[in-house]
Design an enzyme around this catalytic site. Structure first.
Site, short mmCIF file in Angstrom:
data_model
loop_
_atom_site.label_atom_id
_atom_site.label_comp_id
_atom_site.label_asym_id
_atom_site.label_seq_id
_atom_site.Cartn_x
_atom_site.Cartn_y
_atom_site.Cartn_z
CD GLU A 1 -2.99 -1.19 2.20
OE1 GLU A 1 -2.89 -0.36 3.12
OE2 GLU A 1 -3.89 -2.03 2.14
CD GLU B 1 -3.62 -6.24 2.59
OE1 GLU B 1 -4.58 -5.52 2.97
OE2 GLU B 1 -2.45 -6.05 2.93
#
Length: 584
Positions: A194, A313
């Site tokens: 991220e 994810e």
């Protein structure tokens, strides 16, 4: 994963199922092959230890499905700091036995590394990471390791400490690459989790992310051994699947001119639904469109160009969460999301990694916390399941029982009937079907409700030609009753008789029409953040966060919405440190 995730962008739908799969197949055939110790097809998991030549697209496909060892090696300052027990070999044995073919092992290096040059990683920590990776590989699983929460702990400072961050990032990957350079191709490296950068625009963030991905690529490729051809996983900015982020990632991958690259994004659904805020209580048309748009972008931008995709994810941001007093996402709505997510991923030809911080698999017992939820996820890997507009039929105890209708969502299956246990209900006596409208008769519901005690009286199932049955809970309720209460800025607990009902959401407004509560962009406050039901304790908590956000000496009107459709209006006023609640 950090505390929150950036909701993905949205766009028009793209390629259809057949075109997307055909293009992916053509691209996979044309790609340069890489050696991968992996499953060559979904039919032969035993082949995971056979050194089979696979294209990058085929290798990533062989990793489906995948699972995240979340909140463990990525926890800080240490492995058990966030509540999980130490990893054991038995954990990976369990994951393998449950049908997973790969694991993502997030690793945070910050507290195990010197913060100044030469940024040496502690040998004990590196040895532990190596041990955990070895256990997973020994089970024939693909493994992905990365640089995880470092992304926001220090990498995010790149705009103000460019050279220092870049040097540390390179040093980190230099050491990781050296440690694992002779590992088989079934170990993948992921650049950065991220990616995010403080006080930057998206355009600036994309440039920083490109620079880090390029540095990662260079360091690993130059480290020798199997790293020369190892599959490398590159994230978009924020691992966001918005069109601009995907376009930037594709551009960078083209510039690197390396066939052994994998794109990664994350997906946690339409934000209001994912956390139950702004009235997002259902997996409704808006949430469904967000999901289908997400996969359309992925197919159009990545898969159709022969780029393998690893959704590193996925899940819902705040569900399941066993440490909270009550689930913020309704069970049936969550099942519908996971069912559709699995289908869209399957027809898009991408590999998906379930984010599991602790909420799916109990790491102490190695048992699933919610078997029906994981069963739905596992079923979605291979087929569709029928659902319905709700998994509950509410019958008011204060009223006569009448017929109730649900809308079936067959999802390409065929409706086969309704059962209670092993007993099949009789069509036209117990239920009728008109198109996709399933109507349970008053006669059947009267029998099922029994003595009409508050709560679930009976469980029946709508069954379909394939996939899992859809459970329907026949539930007796009456409108909940709230009472006056006093408290302080630590919170206000409202005595509540739920009478068989369940809380869906709460809206809060002042008399002037403005929103009350810590979230000012919507009247519908966030479940378990501003308010939380305590069903066993017959209470409804207004949290300290909520009451402290209230204007002093200004009455706020709350409307509690329940899953039966009932609403209850309540008024609350903060005066200094005291808080008073009254029934409207």
């Amino acid at each position: 994963m950090k505390g929150t995730h950036h909701p993905t962008g949205r766009r028009r739908s793209g390629l259809g199922r057949v075109l997307g799969l055909l293009l992916a197949l053509v691209a996979a055939i044309g790609l340069t092959s890489t050696t991968a110790s992996a499953v060559p097809s979904h039919k032969d998991p035993s082949a995971a230890t056979k050194n089979i030549e696979l294209s990058p697209m085929s290798a990533v496909a062989a990793m489906q499905p995948s699972w995240n060892l979340g909140n463990t090696l990525d926890a800080f300052p240490g492995e058990t700091s966030w509540g999980n027990p130490p990893v054991t070999k038995a954990l990976f044995d369990t994951i393998k036995s449950q049908g997973f073919r790969s694991v993502r092992i997030p690793v945070t290096w910050t507290d195990h590394q010197s913060s100044t040059a030469p940024y040496t990683i502690d040998a004990t920590w590196m040895s532990r990471v190596k041990q955990v990776v070895d256990w997973a590989l020994a089970d024939g699983l693909y493994v992905v390791i990365n640089v995880h929460h470092d992304s926001w702990l220090w990498i995010a400072d790149m705009p103000t400490n460019h050279d220092g961050v870049l040097a540390r990032f390179k040093a980190t990957w230099t050491q990781i690459a050296a440690t694992f350079k002779d590992y088989p191709a079934s170990l993948l490296f992921e650049s950065n989790n991220e990616p995010q950068f403080n006080n930057t625009t998206d355009a600036q963030g994309i440039q920083y992310n490109d620079e880090l991905n390029t540095a990662f690529h260079t360091v690993v490729r130059q480290s020798g051994g199997n790293n020369a051809t190892r599959l490398l996983v590159l994230p978009s900015l924020h691992t966001n699947s918005g069109q601009d982020f995907l376009d930037a990632l594709v551009s960078e991958m083209k510039s690197l001119n390396d066939p052994n690259l994998v794109a990664t994004v994350h997906y946690y659904s339409w934000y209001p639904f994912s956390v139950n805020i702004a009235g997002g209580t259902r997996f409704d048309a808006t949430a469904q469109q967000d999901l289908t748009d997400n996969f359309a972008r992925i197919r159009d931008t990545l898969v159709s160009k022969g780029i393998p995709v690893y959704i590193g994810e996925y899940g819902l941001l705040k569900y399941p969460d066993y440490v909270q007093p009550a689930p913020r996402v309704e069970r049936g709505e969550a099942l519908k999301y996971f069912e559709m997510f699995g289908y869209e991923a399957r027809i898009s030809g991408v590999t998906t990694a379930l984010w599991d911080a602790y909420n799916f698999l109990n790491r102490s017992t190695l048992q699933w916390r919610e078997p029906e939820l994981i069963d739905q996820i596992k079923s979605s890997w291979t087929t569709r399941s029928g659902t319905a507009s709700s998994d509950r039929v509410f019958l008011a105890k204060s009223s006569a029982i009448t017929a109730r209708t649900l809308t079936l969502n067959p999802n390409g299956t065929t409706f086969e009937g309704v059962w209670q246990g092993s007993t099949k209900l009789v069509r036209d006596r117990d239920y009728t079907v008109s198109g996709n409208q399933l109507t349970l008769t008053a006669t059947a519901l009267t029998r099922l409700a029994g003595d009409r005690a508050y709560g679930i009286n009976a469980t029946i199932e709508a069954r379909f030609s394939r996939g899992l049955p859809w459970k329907i809970f026949v539930t007796t309720y009456d409108r909940p009753v709230l009472s006056n209460a006093t408290g302080d800025t630590s919170g206000l607990t409202i005595p509540t008789q739920y009478r068989g009902d369940q809380l869906a959401t709460m809206e809060a407004r002042y008399a002037d029409g403005s929103n009350a509560g810590p979230v000012n962009w919507t009247a519908y406050q966030e479940f378990n953040e501003s308010f939380s039901p305590d069903y066993p304790g017959n209470g409804l908590l207004l949290t300290s966060q909520f009451v402290n956000s209230l204007r002093d000496n200004t009455q706020a009107t709350l409307v509690f919405h329940f899953w039966s459709g009932a609403t209850v209006t309540y008024q609350v006023t903060k005066n200094g440190s005291s808080v008073t609640g009254t029934v409207a």
